[in-house]
Every structure is written in C-alpha cells, then in structure tokens.
Motif scaffolding. Sequence first.
Motif, PDB file in Angstrom:
ATOM      1  N   PHE A  73       0.824  -1.205   0.000  1.00  0.00           N
ATOM      2  CA  PHE A  73       0.000   0.000   0.000  1.00  0.00           C
ATOM      3  C   PHE A  73       0.862   1.260   0.000  1.00  0.00           C
ATOM      4  N   VAL A  74       2.102   1.127   0.445  1.00  0.00           N
ATOM      5  CA  VAL A  74       3.021   2.256   0.433  1.00  0.00           C
ATOM      6  C   VAL A  74       3.193   2.773  -0.998  1.00  0.00           C
ATOM      7  N   VAL A 103       9.777   0.423  -1.021  1.00  0.00           N
ATOM      8  CA  VAL A 103       8.534   0.467  -1.792  1.00  0.00           C
ATOM      9  C   VAL A 103       8.123   1.907  -2.089  1.00  0.00           C
ATOM     10  N   LEU A 104       8.317   2.813  -1.114  1.00  0.00           N
ATOM     11  CA  LEU A 104       7.952   4.221  -1.321  1.00  0.00           C
ATOM     12  C   LEU A 104       8.776   4.843  -2.447  1.00  0.00           C
ATOM     13  N   ILE A 105      10.082   4.631  -2.405  1.00  0.00           N
ATOM     14  CA  ILE A 105      10.952   5.203  -3.439  1.00  0.00           C
ATOM     15  C   ILE A 105      10.639   4.586  -4.793  1.00  0.00           C
ATOM     16  N   TYR A 143      12.925  -4.110  -6.913  1.00  0.00           N
ATOM     17  CA  TYR A 143      12.134  -2.895  -7.084  1.00  0.00           C
ATOM     18  C   TYR A 143      13.012  -1.661  -7.293  1.00  0.00           C
ATOM     19  N   GLN A 144      14.243  -1.714  -6.775  1.00  0.00           N
ATOM     20  CA  GLN A 144      15.105  -0.545  -6.819  1.00  0.00           C
ATOM     21  C   GLN A 144      15.823  -0.381  -8.153  1.00  0.00           C
ATOM     22  N   ILE A 161       1.588   8.098  -5.007  1.00  0.00           N
ATOM     23  CA  ILE A 161       0.870   8.621  -6.174  1.00  0.00           C
ATOM     24  C   ILE A 161       0.613  10.124  -6.102  1.00  0.00           C
ATOM     25  N   PRO A 162       0.244  10.701  -4.943  1.00  0.00           N
ATOM     26  CA  PRO A 162       0.052  12.159  -4.908  1.00  0.00           C
ATOM     27  C   PRO A 162       1.266  12.948  -5.391  1.00  0.00           C
TER      28      PRO A 162
END
Length: 492
Positions: free
Chosen positions: A74-75, A233-235, A468-469, A80-81
């Motif tokens: 969900f992170v 995940v955020l990055i 992911y990175q 997205i904003p």
Amino acid sequence: MQTLDLIVFVLYMGGITLFGVSFYSQDKSASAFTLGNSNFPAWVVTMSIFATFVSSISFLGLPGNAYQSNWNSFVFSLSIPVASVMAVQFFVPIYRKLNSPSAYSYLETKFGLWARVYVSACYLLTQLMRIGTILYLLALPVNALFGWDILIIIAITGLVVMIYSLLGGIQAVMWTDAIQGVVLIGGALICLIYIAFRMPEGPGQIIDIAQQHNKFSLGSFGTSPSESTFWVVLIYGIFINLQNYGIDQNYVQRYMASRSDAEAKRSALWGGMLYVPVSLLFFMIGTSLFAYYQVFPDTLPVDLQDPAKGDRVFPFFIVDVLPAGLTGLLIASIFAAGMSTISTSINSSSTVLLVDYFQRFSTKYSSEKQSMRVLYLTSFVISVLGIGIAFAMINVKSALDAWWKLASVFSGGMLGLFLLGAFVEKVNRRGTILGVALGVILILWMSLSPLLWTSGPMQAYASPFHAYQSIVFGTMILFITGFLVTLVARRR
C-alpha cells in the motif's frame, strides 16, 4: 446459482462490447481513433486515467498480496500524490504545448531519433507484459466460477476487448473506462461490506484478527536494501509513478484528449488521487478475507491454504460465499478493471506504432486510409501477442510481484531520459547515450543477477538490492551521467 451469475456476466460483457463498437461510425480518421478529436469531458478523462491505473492486477493482486502478507504494498499508493502533482506542474504543460498524439516525439526534439525509438520500444514491451498479466488474472475467477479452461477464457477475453478497442478507437476505450470505473468501485464496496457482516462478531472482529497477525503493517522501517521495506517500496512507487504520469503513452494520450489545458491538469490530478482510497479498499478486502478464513478455516480448500496462492483466494470467495447474482456482479467488476486497462494498452500501443514508426519512417504520404489500416492491424497484432503472454503467465507464483519486476526491467531508464530532457537545457547527446547504456546495464544486473547467480563463484557478484530498486538506480545513473557530461562539455 451459476445460471443467474452467467446471465449477469454475459449481459455485462455483451453490453460493454456493443457500447464500444457503437463508436465505430465516429472513428474514420487517425485523429478520431487516437485522440477522439480532443473533445472529451473532464470527468470522462478523470475516470479513464483512474481506470487505466486500476486493473485486475489491482482488483485481484492487491487483495491477494494483503492476504499473503501485510499492507507493505500500500506504500506504493502513498507515492501517487507526488506523481499527480508533478504531472500537473510539469508533464501536462510539456505535452499540451507539443501537441502530438505520441508521448515520445518530445524525446526526439531533445535527443534525436534514437531516443524516440528506444523509449517507444521499451513502452511497447511493457504494455505487452501488462496485457498478458491482466488477461491471466481475469481468467482466474471465471475458471473458479464456471470451470472453463483458463486458456479458453484468456483467448475469448482478449478477443472481446480487441473487437471494441479496434472498432471503437479511443472513444470506445475512454467512455467504457468511465463506466467500468464506476462498476469496479461499486463491486469492491459491496464485497467488503458483505465480508464484514458475515463475521460472527461483526466488522470489528476483522480489525482484531488483523492486528493480532500484524496485517496492517506497512513493512519494516529499516534500511536493508535487499528487502521490500517501507522506504524501498515508497521510493520505487515515486519513480514508477513519475514514469507513468510523465512518459507513459496511456496517460499522455489522455492529457491530449482533453478539451483544454486546465481540464487536462484537473483530470491528471484527480484521476491519480482517486486510486489511493480505492487501493486502500482492495487491501482491506484482502485483510478481511484473511480474517474470514481464520474464523472459518474449514471452508477453504487445502490447495488454497498455501500462502503462495493468495491470488486465488478472492476468486474462490466470490464463487463459494457470495450469493447468486452478486457473484456475477463481482466477476463483472473484475472484468471492468481488467478490460479498461487492456483496451487502453491496445489503443495506445497502436498509436505509438502509427505515429512513432509508420508515419515517422514512411517515405510516402500517409493517407487517412493507410493510417487506419495500420491502426487496425497493429491493434490486432498487439492483442494476439498479449494473449500469448497470458498463456505463459499461468505458472507464475505472484502476478503482482511478477508485474512490478517486469515493469522495472522494461523501463530501461525511460524516466531518466525524460527528466534529463525536461530539466537540463541543451543536453549533450553523447553523454545521454552513455547514461542510457550504463542505466540499462545496471537495471539488468540488479534484476537478473539474483535469479541467475544463486550459487557458485558468481553468487558474490549478484545484486544485493531489491529488484524494485532497479528503476530507481537506473534512472539516477542515467540522469547523473547525462548531466555531468553536459556540464563538462559546456566548460570545454
């Protein structure tokens, strides 16, 4: 039960297909097929951007991910904003000023033809994998409900979407997106409410069980680069969503289809923002399913008790627990999510092939008739290739993880190239080519070395970073290399 569900499902599929095909008479030119003559209302563009982002990857993959583990994924939605605001401030004005159906003609103005061809090719590969993944996920609930062969379901679904995408063009795609966006939100809400009130002790029992098993965790806040921590995940989310809103043809085409610059900006902002609460809804469904089967463990088949099969639990619940009619509605909601994204990918891919390849390299005048033939033919080919990839996805462990990793690999530094062109004036082209080469090599190493070098002397050289990175480091090295070479060239 199956008869009523089949009726609901068939009526939905037939209605959407007929509605999409009804736009055939309005798509007699390439401009109408690719941009709808830039005459869409703002709310339609907003819902189309939202529906493009939401797919069966979200509708089934996110609940499956929450069921298997926690809310770490969900992170991604929380990033997205940032991308939406960037789109409004920087991306939309660039493309509206350029006024081209293709997102990649901009890169040619900054770096030359090679950049346009390279990035458009990466985009096409990404869309093929996306179509395949979504078609596979769409087949799961139908297989569970009616027992039909997954290969047949994939083939029929792919052909149905191809028909209305091919005949109706972007107008069919975006108007059906708007309808399907409403259907999928309604279906997900109904399902969550139904699960909550099926719990013996009421909705609060879901929260209690989830907290006991740490299901609401957003992941570790540690700094390990090899794990999917909160920060990783955020990055990743920030970079991949900047790529979506900044250089993805699916979104750029919608900016260009808006009536005005102001409407394009509003649609870009709210189309992205709407995904955040809806993705929260999907994660809550997955957590609620976990709680439900903790209370009723005997109702879950033994073969689905393997956590690795989390993608299949939600389809099973839809078939096994939901009442007649509602099951058909939920299946329709899942198809609404998937079909909108597939149709978008087909239309946008055919647009790229027309504008960036056929019209760009054609030595003769391209008439409207020739352009329409190219759009029809490429829509057909893209659909067939997507169906073939869906066949290959059947044995994949987690569709969501597979999609995220593939998206990173095929990104190939696309975002870095765009950012370099947007924020560095008069970029040195040799430095850009060097940056792309280094970025692609780094991405391939980070994505493939952990899979290929699992043992033996080469294991020490495998990437210690999470897959992911790869898009993060690939984008950074491309941008930094191009910027530094440009700086040195200017001083000389």
